[in-house]
Design a protein around this motif. Structure first.
Motif, mmCIF file in Angstrom:
data_model
loop_
_atom_site.group_PDB
_atom_site.id
_atom_site.type_symbol
_atom_site.label_atom_id
_atom_site.label_comp_id
_atom_site.label_asym_id
_atom_site.label_seq_id
_atom_site.Cartn_x
_atom_site.Cartn_y
_atom_site.Cartn_z
ATOM 1 N N ASN A 1 -8.524 71.392 -19.674
ATOM 2 C CA ASN A 1 -8.926 69.377 -19.506
ATOM 3 C C ASN A 1 -9.612 69.317 -18.013
ATOM 4 O OD1 ASN A 1 -6.327 68.944 -20.121
ATOM 5 N ND2 ASN A 1 -5.163 70.345 -19.196
ATOM 6 N N GLN A 2 -11.135 69.383 -18.232
ATOM 7 C CA GLN A 2 -11.733 69.415 -17.163
ATOM 8 C C GLN A 2 -13.301 68.797 -18.274
ATOM 9 O OE1 GLN A 2 -12.980 72.547 -14.340
ATOM 10 N NE2 GLN A 2 -11.207 73.514 -14.096
ATOM 11 N N GLY A 3 -13.738 67.873 -17.223
ATOM 12 C CA GLY A 3 -14.884 67.216 -17.480
ATOM 13 C C GLY A 3 -16.092 68.020 -18.373
ATOM 14 N N LEU A 4 -17.003 68.227 -18.537
ATOM 15 C CA LEU A 4 -18.608 68.829 -19.495
ATOM 16 C C LEU A 4 -19.479 69.230 -18.030
ATOM 17 C CD1 LEU A 4 -17.578 67.043 -21.987
ATOM 18 C CD2 LEU A 4 -19.405 68.141 -22.885
ATOM 19 N N ASN B 1 -31.132 61.167 -23.318
ATOM 20 C CA ASN B 1 -29.867 61.102 -25.278
ATOM 21 C C ASN B 1 -30.093 62.562 -24.877
ATOM 22 O OD1 ASN B 1 -29.897 58.211 -24.370
ATOM 23 N ND2 ASN B 1 -30.806 57.700 -26.311
ATOM 24 N N LEU B 2 -28.381 63.255 -25.184
ATOM 25 C CA LEU B 2 -27.794 64.245 -25.916
ATOM 26 C C LEU B 2 -27.592 63.831 -26.851
ATOM 27 C CD1 LEU B 2 -26.616 66.381 -22.571
ATOM 28 C CD2 LEU B 2 -28.600 66.082 -23.033
ATOM 29 N N PHE C 1 -24.619 65.803 -29.442
ATOM 30 C CA PHE C 1 -23.673 67.508 -29.200
ATOM 31 C C PHE C 1 -23.477 68.722 -30.161
ATOM 32 C CE2 PHE C 1 -22.892 67.814 -24.031
ATOM 33 C CZ PHE C 1 -22.875 66.565 -23.892
ATOM 34 N N GLY C 2 -23.496 69.334 -30.543
ATOM 35 C CA GLY C 2 -23.034 70.104 -31.508
ATOM 36 C C GLY C 2 -21.297 69.862 -31.471
ATOM 37 N N THR C 3 -20.407 70.406 -32.104
ATOM 38 C CA THR C 3 -19.269 69.889 -32.317
ATOM 39 C C THR C 3 -18.136 71.066 -31.655
ATOM 40 O OG1 THR C 3 -19.248 71.806 -34.260
ATOM 41 C CG2 THR C 3 -18.922 69.485 -35.144
ATOM 42 N N PHE D 1 -20.672 74.066 -25.627
ATOM 43 C CA PHE D 1 -21.154 73.201 -26.865
ATOM 44 C C PHE D 1 -23.059 72.901 -25.835
ATOM 45 C CE2 PHE D 1 -18.079 70.248 -28.080
ATOM 46 C CZ PHE D 1 -16.597 70.896 -26.863
ATOM 47 N N LEU E 1 -22.314 71.744 -16.840
ATOM 48 C CA LEU E 1 -24.308 72.232 -16.954
ATOM 49 C C LEU E 1 -24.544 73.707 -17.244
ATOM 50 C CD1 LEU E 1 -26.312 71.634 -18.586
ATOM 51 C CD2 LEU E 1 -27.721 71.235 -16.030
ATOM 52 N N GLN F 1 -16.944 73.900 -21.354
ATOM 53 C CA GLN F 1 -15.617 72.309 -20.401
ATOM 54 C C GLN F 1 -14.684 73.459 -20.907
ATOM 55 O OE1 GLN F 1 -14.190 69.704 -23.322
ATOM 56 N NE2 GLN F 1 -14.416 68.252 -22.650
ATOM 57 N N TYR G 1 -23.180 73.746 -22.763
ATOM 58 C CA TYR G 1 -22.340 72.841 -21.271
ATOM 59 C C TYR G 1 -20.434 73.311 -21.891
ATOM 60 C CZ TYR G 1 -24.850 69.038 -19.850
ATOM 61 O OH TYR G 1 -26.264 67.761 -19.095
#
Lengths: 114, 112
Positions: A41-44, A101-102, A104-106, A90, A46, A38, A36
């Motif tokens: 100031n935006q959403g994730l 269920n995802l 995520f990494g950091t 990400f 794909l 990002q 993903y």
């Protein structure tokens, strides 16, 4: 349960240079893999995903990732980056139960330098 | 087609005050998710709904957090009372059955 490791928290790279963002995962079952992006100031959004079939998957904007089961990796690459690729990336994993269920990494912050 | 809509985008409150976030998923998506994203971290699932039923809320701190999805469409996530450590971005996502997740822009909470 699954987990994802993104060892590089920040990756600076010059414009038009190649880049690789590393992702390793851990799971006791077969998984789906995702990247993903990002933007500030935006959403994730794909970027690309591996579900089955060819281990090399590509996005429409020149990124590609290769699923390597033996190394439990799903590294993201681009041969020539643009300023507009500056963002947080990400890696995520989910099992194949269909629960979606995802995990995520950091994240890795890619900064493209003019 | 409209994406996942969240409001408010930004919220600043003092500790011990309540706060609520609202999410409108993509039309036809029966699965709705709330994720918590702390600064410098990846998103972590708080709760997942299948229609109006919460099917996974194991990571939701139930002493102060609550969520609802009445009628299986919009959802609200509430924190009462808020603590300093709740400062984060709260992401909502939706998906069709076993399909791709689409995320909203998030609600950024700052607790002073």
């Amino acid at each position: 349960a699954q987990s994802v490791t993104q060892l590089d928290s920040q990756v600076p790279v010059f414009e038009e240079a190649p880049v690789e963002l590393r992702c390793n995962y851990s799971s006791s079952v077969s998984v789906y893999l995702f990247w993903y992006v990002q933007y500030p100031n935006q959403g994730l959004q794909l970027l690309l995903k591996y579900l089955s079939g060819s281990t090399l998957v590509e996005s429409i904007n020149g990124f590609e990732a290769e699923f390597n089961k033996s190394q439990t990796s799903f590294h993201l690459r681009k041969p020539s980056v643009h300023i507009s690729d500056t963002a947080e990336y990400f890696c995520a994993v989910s099992d194949k139960t269909g629960a979606n269920n995802l995990f995520f990494g950091t994240g890795t912050r890619l900064t493209v330098i003019p | 087609e409209a994406g996942v809509v969240q409001s408010p985008r930004y919220k600043i409150i003092e500790k011990k005050q309540p706060v609520a976030f609202w999410c409108n998923p993509i039309s036809g998506h029966n699965t709705l998710y709330w994720y918590l994203q702390n600064l410098g971290q990846g998103p972590e699932l708080l709760i997942r709904y299948e229609n109006e039923e919460a099917v996974d809320d194991s990571q939701l701190p139930k002493d102060r957090f609550s969520a609802e999805r009445l009628k299986g469409v919009d959802s609200t996530l509430k924190i009462q009372p808020a603590e300093l450590g709740d400062s984060a971005v709260y992401l909502c996502a939706s998906s069709p059955p076993a399909g791709e997740l689409f995320f909203g822009e998030g609600s950024r909470l700052t607790v002073l």
